[in-house]
Design an enzyme around this catalytic site. Sequence first.
Site, PDB file in Angstrom:
ATOM      1  N   ARG A  99     -10.836 -10.994   4.179  1.00 51.96           N
ATOM      2  CA  ARG A  99     -11.407 -10.836   5.137  1.00 51.96           C
ATOM      3  C   ARG A  99     -12.955 -10.282   4.709  1.00 51.96           C
ATOM      4  NH1 ARG A  99      -8.203 -12.958   7.044  1.00 51.96           N
ATOM      5  NH2 ARG A  99      -6.759 -12.638   8.686  1.00 51.96           N
ATOM      6  N   GLU A 100     -13.795 -11.243   5.110  1.00 58.15           N
ATOM      7  CA  GLU A 100     -15.214 -10.970   5.053  1.00 58.15           C
ATOM      8  C   GLU A 100     -15.818  -9.999   6.026  1.00 58.15           C
ATOM      9  OE1 GLU A 100     -16.719 -15.421   3.462  1.00 58.15           O
ATOM     10  OE2 GLU A 100     -16.584 -14.816   5.484  1.00 58.15           O
ATOM     11  N   ARG A 148     -36.163 -13.521  17.976  1.00 54.58           N
ATOM     12  CA  ARG A 148     -34.851 -12.992  17.051  1.00 54.58           C
ATOM     13  C   ARG A 148     -34.827 -14.338  16.143  1.00 54.58           C
ATOM     14  NH1 ARG A 148     -34.450  -7.848  15.945  1.00 54.58           N
ATOM     15  NH2 ARG A 148     -34.228  -6.769  18.231  1.00 54.58           N
ATOM     16  N   ALA A 155     -34.975  -0.861  20.718  1.00 55.03           N
ATOM     17  CA  ALA A 155     -33.716  -0.262  20.096  1.00 55.03           C
ATOM     18  C   ALA A 155     -34.414  -0.368  18.571  1.00 55.03           C
ATOM     19  CB  ALA A 155     -32.736  -1.416  20.163  1.00 55.03           C
ATOM     20  N   LEU A 204     -32.856   0.338  14.116  1.00 58.23           N
ATOM     21  CA  LEU A 204     -31.643   0.856  13.234  1.00 58.23           C
ATOM     22  C   LEU A 204     -31.781   2.294  12.781  1.00 58.23           C
ATOM     23  CD1 LEU A 204     -32.423  -1.711  10.553  1.00 58.23           C
ATOM     24  CD2 LEU A 204     -30.546  -2.024  11.856  1.00 58.23           C
ATOM     25  N   GLU A 222     -37.664   5.346  18.043  1.00 57.61           N
ATOM     26  CA  GLU A 222     -37.695   3.689  18.745  1.00 57.61           C
ATOM     27  C   GLU A 222     -38.543   3.538  20.001  1.00 57.61           C
ATOM     28  OE1 GLU A 222     -37.432   1.381  16.733  1.00 57.61           O
ATOM     29  OE2 GLU A 222     -36.472   2.363  14.970  1.00 57.61           O
ATOM     30  N   GLU A 262     -41.927   1.255  19.945  1.00 54.29           N
ATOM     31  CA  GLU A 262     -41.654   0.211  20.578  1.00 54.29           C
ATOM     32  C   GLU A 262     -42.489  -0.007  21.878  1.00 54.29           C
ATOM     33  OE1 GLU A 262     -38.009  -1.760  20.560  1.00 54.29           O
ATOM     34  OE2 GLU A 262     -38.128  -1.961  18.430  1.00 54.29           O
ATOM     35  N   PRO A 266     -16.653  -7.340  16.341  1.00 56.56           N
ATOM     36  CA  PRO A 266     -15.984  -6.544  15.219  1.00 56.56           C
ATOM     37  C   PRO A 266     -14.926  -7.465  14.381  1.00 56.56           C
ATOM     38  CG  PRO A 266     -15.048  -6.258  17.405  1.00 56.56           C
ATOM     39  CD  PRO A 266     -16.549  -7.066  17.589  1.00 56.56           C
ATOM     40  N   GLY A 267     -14.877  -8.699  14.865  1.00 60.07           N
ATOM     41  CA  GLY A 267     -14.268  -9.584  13.891  1.00 60.07           C
ATOM     42  C   GLY A 267     -14.657  -9.698  12.555  1.00 60.07           C
ATOM     43  N   GLU A 284     -21.122  -3.172  12.633  1.00 64.33           N
ATOM     44  CA  GLU A 284     -22.169  -2.922  13.451  1.00 64.33           C
ATOM     45  C   GLU A 284     -21.700  -2.354  14.884  1.00 64.33           C
ATOM     46  OE1 GLU A 284     -26.117  -4.443  15.456  1.00 64.33           O
ATOM     47  OE2 GLU A 284     -24.820  -6.101  14.262  1.00 64.33           O
ATOM     48  N   GLU A 326     -42.135  -7.219  15.652  1.00 64.92           N
ATOM     49  CA  GLU A 326     -42.663  -6.240  16.393  1.00 64.92           C
ATOM     50  C   GLU A 326     -44.038  -6.386  16.965  1.00 64.92           C
ATOM     51  OE1 GLU A 326     -41.874  -2.356  15.211  1.00 64.92           O
ATOM     52  OE2 GLU A 326     -39.511  -2.602  15.319  1.00 64.92           O
TER      53      GLU A 326
END
Length: 206
Positions: free
Chosen positions: A37-38, A64, A76, A78, A93, A97, A115-116, A120, A143
């Site tokens: 599983r990666e 993006r 948003a 990290l 943020e 931003e 989630p597969g 994150e 940004e």
Amino acid sequence: MNRHEFQVLSSRDIHVGRVVGLRLDQVSMPGGQTAGREVVEHLGAVAVVALDDEGQVVLIHQYRHPLGHRLWELPAGLLDVDGEDPQVCAARELAEEVSLAADEWATLVEVAASPGFTDEVVRVFLAHGLRAADREDPQGDEEADIVVRRVPLAEALAMVMRGEIINAATVAGILAAYAVETGVATARPADAPWADRPTAFAKRQR
């Protein structure tokens, strides 16, 4: 009924970058088999549904690269400051931003991006009582090209339903905010427990 316990039998790193890491786990499967599983490890992130006194939500239009075009998104960022509280990160943020601060904060939802293959998870906050905040002009990266727009929450919801907003945390945040603002649901406290906050990649950086 006894359910299978998925145990990690071995793990090796494929790539460790600045924002994510990729590892390959060998996991025990039902029936005695083993499968690879990666897993993409991620720092986790926060996003903000910032609503002004007129019921408008603050959106940003940002490039993006994996999709190759700009998306409408919530402010948003990290969780990349060790030990920083998620709500403090969200406030930082919001200022960086869109040059805004907020007096009232609540938790809307957490979103598992995919989630597969990745751990994150993004926590989306609801912010009221907006006021101006100072920020430094961005000097580079995506940004520097951000466009900021305020949209009535109902119109933002319509943008989601028309497929004009596709960022997962933004979609979930707008839907949740609309539910809260119309009395269908209740937001949680800003410091509500976050059981699925990612930790694996952050531990690598300590």
